[in-house]
Design a protein around this motif. Sequence first.
Motif, short mmCIF file in Angstrom:
data_model
loop_
_atom_site.label_atom_id
_atom_site.label_comp_id
_atom_site.label_asym_id
_atom_site.label_seq_id
_atom_site.Cartn_x
_atom_site.Cartn_y
_atom_site.Cartn_z
N THR A 441 0.84 -1.20 0.00
CA THR A 441 0.00 0.00 0.00
C THR A 441 0.87 1.25 0.00
O THR A 441 0.55 2.24 -0.69
CB THR A 441 -0.93 -0.01 1.22
OG1 THR A 441 -1.71 -1.20 1.21
CG2 THR A 441 -1.87 1.19 1.20
N GLY A 451 -1.84 -0.59 -8.18
CA GLY A 451 -2.98 -1.17 -7.49
C GLY A 451 -2.57 -2.41 -6.73
O GLY A 451 -1.42 -2.86 -6.84
N LEU A 452 -3.51 -2.97 -5.98
CA LEU A 452 -3.20 -4.10 -5.10
C LEU A 452 -4.36 -5.09 -5.11
O LEU A 452 -5.53 -4.69 -5.07
CB LEU A 452 -2.94 -3.58 -3.69
CG LEU A 452 -2.61 -4.56 -2.57
CD1 LEU A 452 -1.73 -3.86 -1.53
CD2 LEU A 452 -3.86 -5.09 -1.88
N THR A 463 -6.74 -6.58 4.30
CA THR A 463 -6.51 -6.00 2.98
C THR A 463 -6.90 -4.53 2.94
O THR A 463 -6.19 -3.70 2.34
CB THR A 463 -7.29 -6.78 1.91
OG1 THR A 463 -6.83 -8.14 1.89
CG2 THR A 463 -7.12 -6.17 0.53
N ALA A 467 -5.22 0.43 3.31
CA ALA A 467 -5.65 1.35 2.26
C ALA A 467 -6.45 2.51 2.85
O ALA A 467 -6.28 3.67 2.44
CB ALA A 467 -6.49 0.61 1.22
N VAL A 630 -7.55 -0.84 -4.59
CA VAL A 630 -7.15 -1.95 -3.72
C VAL A 630 -8.34 -2.90 -3.69
O VAL A 630 -9.44 -2.50 -3.32
CB VAL A 630 -6.82 -1.46 -2.30
CG1 VAL A 630 -6.63 -2.64 -1.36
CG2 VAL A 630 -5.57 -0.58 -2.32
N THR A 649 -8.56 -4.38 -11.38
CA THR A 649 -7.73 -3.43 -10.64
C THR A 649 -6.90 -2.57 -11.61
O THR A 649 -6.76 -1.35 -11.41
CB THR A 649 -6.81 -4.17 -9.66
OG1 THR A 649 -7.60 -5.04 -8.85
CG2 THR A 649 -6.05 -3.21 -8.78
#
Length: 658
Positions: A441, A451-452, A463, A467, A630, A649
């Motif tokens: 992040t 992005g993740l 997760t 973010a 994310v 994403t």
Amino acid sequence: MSRNVMLVPAGKTTGIFTASLGLVKALNDNGVKAALFTPFYSCCGKECSTTSLNKCCAAKKLSEGKKTEVIEAIVANYNALKDANKYDVIVIEGVTDAPFNVNEINAEICHAFDANIISVVSGKCKCAKSAIDATLLYFGNAGKNQHLGTILLNEKAPKDAKGNKKLVLSGCGKCCGSACDAKKEDAVLTDFIANVNFDMAYYAPRAKDIAQFIDAKIASGDENVRAFKVSLSNESANEKSVLVTDTLPAQTSAKIVILTDGVSGSVDGATVITSEKPMWSVAQALADFPAQLRDDEEQKKLIEENASKDFDAKAINLIKNLEEKATPLMSPAAFRSKLTALARAAHKKIALPEGDEPRTVCAAAKVAEQNIAVPVLFGKKDKILEVAKAQGVTLGENVEFVDPDSVREKYVDRLVELRKAKGVTPEQALEMLQDNVFLATMMIDSKELDGLVSGAVHTTANTIRPALQVLKTAPGAKLVSAIFFMLMDEQVYVYGDCALNINPTAEEISEIAIQSADTAKAFGIDPRVAMVTYSTINSGKGPDADMMKEATALVRAKRPDIAVDGPLQYDAAVMPDVAAQKAPGSPVAGKATVFIFPNLSTGNTVYKAVQRSAKLVSIGPMLQGMKRPVNDLSRGALVDDIIYTVAVTAIQATQVKD
């Protein structure tokens, strides 16, 4: 936007390329710019490629469980044709004579292009009506609502001893069907669009086609001479015959002679094909000669010129006057193709913090191989490569690796700055950065990554928390919500919120609905928003029903451009017949594409029940309202789920506004 019309064979119908070519020529002759799209080539020794699929190659992929790959290749080829020129109509030729279930594949193709259907049948009898009805069952709602009518094909073609139409090497061609086609049965089918007549010349192979089919050699003569029937004795042969014999004739009327059993020699005035196979084997093979269009421009032009005359003004106007769909149905195949195409164009770097998790490693290999994005795997490279080897995949040069131990300290100062209001010290920041999700992040915050995607082993909170603490919400976003793309048989749906907001208020539900409608539209889905609960309109009372009614009113007030209705029960939202009874006149009921649930308990339960019971792919949860993308995964995510979440994403990353 092109209108799509698909010719679908019913029952034992074969040789429909004559109808396809004739229809396209007739449309163009009448001012409708049309093109023909053929999903597969015949099995003719050509290898499959990304631009060329043959039936045998497709059959192999289907047997390996790669139906998605096959359909996506068809969609890509269709898009290449459509993008090459602007057509009014694209005629899609249904698959026949293939070593797989053609009805299932034809239905998938039809849904992929939201095509109107014209059934093609080879007789007027009761069995033909039954064959059409049975075929259309495979097409679901499209079979009920998008069937335009029927083309009668090769009604008077000769038949073999089993009563099957025999189109190739079929004899004199003067046979006129069986008793099954008697006029007393003509009224069984009343929706005829055209009657495409039989002509031996439409299917007559050349000497070189015959030689290739029986794996033989042309010894002498003209390889382009045609044969119309098979003769096994010289006495019955004429100029339209291919004579199959194990003795060298002194002379013959046949234009093509196949010498079997290793016999060789030349025959005056005839093209000679030699084969080592026995006579009975060659004759048996020729009896199964398939009706397919080969690389034969002469035959193609003959078919176009003559079969086009079988389509009158009624048939042309039926297609010409089809309403153009402003937003066609978004089928799973079309959606996946759109996702991968947009993601490739974006070319983003997507962090995968669970770098040595086996499903994630497999997904990264495919993402890189298909150039969907640059996957960035977090962890020790040697360990990740060991996992890849154990999974039987290769991580090529398009995969990047981040060793957390070697980069972690770079982000301590920035994290302290971002969290100074919470009193975070450098020591605490370094501890927080032990978490790969937090580290990834921070790299997104520094714009090193775009992005993740995480959640295969982490919880949703693991997760999302980094973010929310580091990246924050997007400008103008009042909350973060989560949706799933549900890839149903014929249409992609959007479900929200199914992963994040536990008990949202009416105001929050209205925001979730607006975010979800905008997301649907951004991904090519026509947003028709159903506010789902146990009541339809005013049929029931209770807290959830009242809340969804209030949320519906708020959406209409904030965004009058969004088609929304509620409260709606799920069946009223998706089934036209139920909608007609429970919510007549609704702009959404019976045709909803976006489903908003009253709370997380309902949303999460419904999405998992549908996903697992129907065995379909769901993509998500995709987070809406984040400053940078994310996205979370279900811990039961499949490899395909991860791949398409990476694609989503990457696309979201193109929409970021700093």
